[in-house]
Design a protein around this motif. Sequence first.
Motif, PDB file in Angstrom:
ATOM      1  N   GLU A  80      84.182  53.060  54.173  1.00  0.00           N
ATOM      2  CA  GLU A  80      85.445  53.288  53.477  1.00  0.00           C
ATOM      3  C   GLU A  80      85.813  54.766  53.577  1.00  0.00           C
ATOM      4  O   GLU A  80      85.012  55.637  53.240  1.00  0.00           O
ATOM      5  CB  GLU A  80      85.330  52.873  52.005  1.00  0.00           C
ATOM      6  CG  GLU A  80      85.099  51.380  51.813  1.00  0.00           C
ATOM      7  CD  GLU A  80      85.169  50.975  50.356  1.00  0.00           C
ATOM      8  OE1 GLU A  80      85.355  51.861  49.487  1.00  0.00           O
ATOM      9  OE2 GLU A  80      85.042  49.775  50.079  1.00  0.00           O
ATOM     10  N   LEU A 125      89.573  51.333  56.259  1.00  0.00           N
ATOM     11  CA  LEU A 125      88.255  50.767  56.511  1.00  0.00           C
ATOM     12  C   LEU A 125      87.921  50.921  57.993  1.00  0.00           C
ATOM     13  O   LEU A 125      88.764  50.661  58.850  1.00  0.00           O
ATOM     14  CB  LEU A 125      88.223  49.290  56.117  1.00  0.00           C
ATOM     15  CG  LEU A 125      88.686  48.955  54.694  1.00  0.00           C
ATOM     16  CD1 LEU A 125      88.620  47.448  54.471  1.00  0.00           C
ATOM     17  CD2 LEU A 125      87.862  49.699  53.660  1.00  0.00           C
ATOM     18  N   THR A 156      91.239  49.429  59.724  1.00  0.00           N
ATOM     19  CA  THR A 156      92.156  48.657  58.880  1.00  0.00           C
ATOM     20  C   THR A 156      92.792  49.557  57.831  1.00  0.00           C
ATOM     21  O   THR A 156      92.083  50.212  57.058  1.00  0.00           O
ATOM     22  CB  THR A 156      91.411  47.507  58.173  1.00  0.00           C
ATOM     23  OG1 THR A 156      90.759  46.683  59.150  1.00  0.00           O
ATOM     24  CG2 THR A 156      92.378  46.659  57.361  1.00  0.00           C
ATOM     25  N   ASN A 163      94.132  49.874  54.435  1.00  0.00           N
ATOM     26  CA  ASN A 163      93.743  49.012  53.318  1.00  0.00           C
ATOM     27  C   ASN A 163      94.517  49.357  52.044  1.00  0.00           C
ATOM     28  O   ASN A 163      93.954  49.720  51.023  1.00  0.00           O
ATOM     29  CB  ASN A 163      92.233  49.153  53.080  1.00  0.00           C
ATOM     30  CG  ASN A 163      91.714  48.153  52.069  1.00  0.00           C
ATOM     31  OD1 ASN A 163      92.162  47.000  52.027  1.00  0.00           O
ATOM     32  ND2 ASN A 163      90.762  48.569  51.248  1.00  0.00           N
ATOM     33  N   ARG A 164      95.832  49.211  52.122  1.00  0.00           N
ATOM     34  CA  ARG A 164      96.687  49.413  50.943  1.00  0.00           C
ATOM     35  C   ARG A 164      97.678  48.249  50.833  1.00  0.00           C
ATOM     36  O   ARG A 164      98.898  48.451  50.823  1.00  0.00           O
ATOM     37  CB  ARG A 164      97.432  50.738  51.033  1.00  0.00           C
ATOM     38  CG  ARG A 164      96.556  51.969  51.156  1.00  0.00           C
ATOM     39  CD  ARG A 164      97.410  53.232  51.074  1.00  0.00           C
ATOM     40  NE  ARG A 164      97.830  53.485  49.700  1.00  0.00           N
ATOM     41  CZ  ARG A 164      98.963  54.132  49.376  1.00  0.00           C
ATOM     42  NH1 ARG A 164      99.797  54.544  50.320  1.00  0.00           N
ATOM     43  NH2 ARG A 164      99.260  54.351  48.105  1.00  0.00           N
ATOM     44  N   ASN A 166     100.642  48.635  52.891  1.00  0.00           N
ATOM     45  CA  ASN A 166      99.903  49.505  53.819  1.00  0.00           C
ATOM     46  C   ASN A 166     100.687  50.754  54.209  1.00  0.00           C
ATOM     47  O   ASN A 166     100.549  51.278  55.329  1.00  0.00           O
ATOM     48  CB  ASN A 166      99.467  48.721  55.065  1.00  0.00           C
ATOM     49  CG  ASN A 166      98.487  47.616  54.711  1.00  0.00           C
ATOM     50  OD1 ASN A 166      97.605  47.795  53.877  1.00  0.00           O
ATOM     51  ND2 ASN A 166      98.663  46.449  55.310  1.00  0.00           N
ATOM     52  N   ALA A 209      95.650  45.455  56.098  1.00  0.00           N
ATOM     53  CA  ALA A 209      95.084  44.470  55.178  1.00  0.00           C
ATOM     54  C   ALA A 209      96.193  43.564  54.643  1.00  0.00           C
ATOM     55  O   ALA A 209      97.351  43.953  54.553  1.00  0.00           O
ATOM     56  CB  ALA A 209      94.376  45.178  54.030  1.00  0.00           C
TER      57      ALA A 209
END
Length: 265
Positions: free
Chosen positions: A5, A12, A23, A25-26, A31, A62
């Motif tokens: 992370e 990620l 990725t 990741n939000r 995102n 994500a």
Amino acid sequence: MSTIELEEGRVLYSMDGNVARITINRPERRNAMDTRTTAALVEAFVEAGADPDVWCVVLTGAGDKAFCAGGDLKEMDETAQAGRQIHVPMTGQLRNLFEVMLETYKPVIAALNGHAIAGGCELALSSDIRLAKAGSQFGLTEARRGMGANLGSILLPRLIPRGLAFELLYTADTIPVEQAQELGLINHVYSAEEYADKVEEMVQRIVRNSPVTQRRYKEMATKSWGLPVTTALRLNVGPNPYLSEDRVEGVRAFIEKRDPVWANR
């Protein structure tokens, strides 16, 4: 497959065999890229570019709503309200994210799991191959927000006819990925049911080939862009596959009717 992370989970980073998977990741912010997410993406691509065990990079978002909605407008507004200036492209201490992606001399796949808008569209344009889930939107909407699409205004007119590029830039319209595919901006569009399998199929088709050759392709294609053909042919950038162990192994494997075992050198 272990996952790292970055910036408190905003990005990620994982390794799966010889594939680096990055990725955004939000999902709760579609995102969108705030400053810390952008910094994390730079870190991830620098790591992938430097790691000899990475033969291909896959960038995705994500969730199932958006690949990336662009810059975080909420953060930009808060910055302006505080009397500070937002980051200006190609300035400051950190390298520009899109420049880092273009200079990651390995195959980079943008797996568009949803809408790719504004800076998210530029992330896709900075990748080598764009695979999209059907029903997603694609476009540079910066003119609606007084932004600049610094990367998009340069790359888009080089990728499609200038008139079509300017229409998309000036109107700030988004278009379905199916239409973007017709323009040549998207390689393939897949239904939601087949999307994940088709992305993985493309990844595996790439990593079964020589990573030395792939790096040569990327660096030659990037550094020769805009040069006259006769000049470009005389460039010698990236690893030389003609003198590599992979070339010896590739030929021997063909003769022996077996799959090659790449040494990446």
